[in-house]
Enzyme design. Sequence first.
Site: not given
Length: 151
Positions: A78-80
């Site tokens: 989850q790069f966010t």
Amino acid sequence: MRALVRRVLSASVFINDEPVGKISRGLVLYLAVHKEDDDNDIEWVAKKVLGLRVFEDNKGKMNLFIKDKKYQLLLISQFTLFGSIQKGFRPSFNHAASPSIALDKYCQFIDLIKRKFSGHLATGKFGTDMKIQSIDDGPVSVWIDSKLKNY
């Protein structure tokens, strides 16, 4: 490297409405790779995750970790988690690693967890639109950041 760890009664990840990973009681780990992460970050976060004492013992105290009672682990990229809203309302992801670097570090992280954790490990698929269903337990959520070790 950043991780959001959530204690769950159960969790599943779906891609195109098809289940690709499922756990019963354990931890859901959302993982993001920073553009400057190296092997030390991977090892530090893995050690912290596997050592988290967030499960209750028979006295109701959070004293047990994921290996104590064969709890399970679901790992989701989850790069966010590196989204910054410092300059407005639309998140900037300038601190997240590029997809190719992040994929390599994510795979290294999975390999390390597989070597150190003998329990059930499920994963999502990197770079894919996933749907996650979970029943949080507690709720208990812990933030881990290898660049902010004193957090």
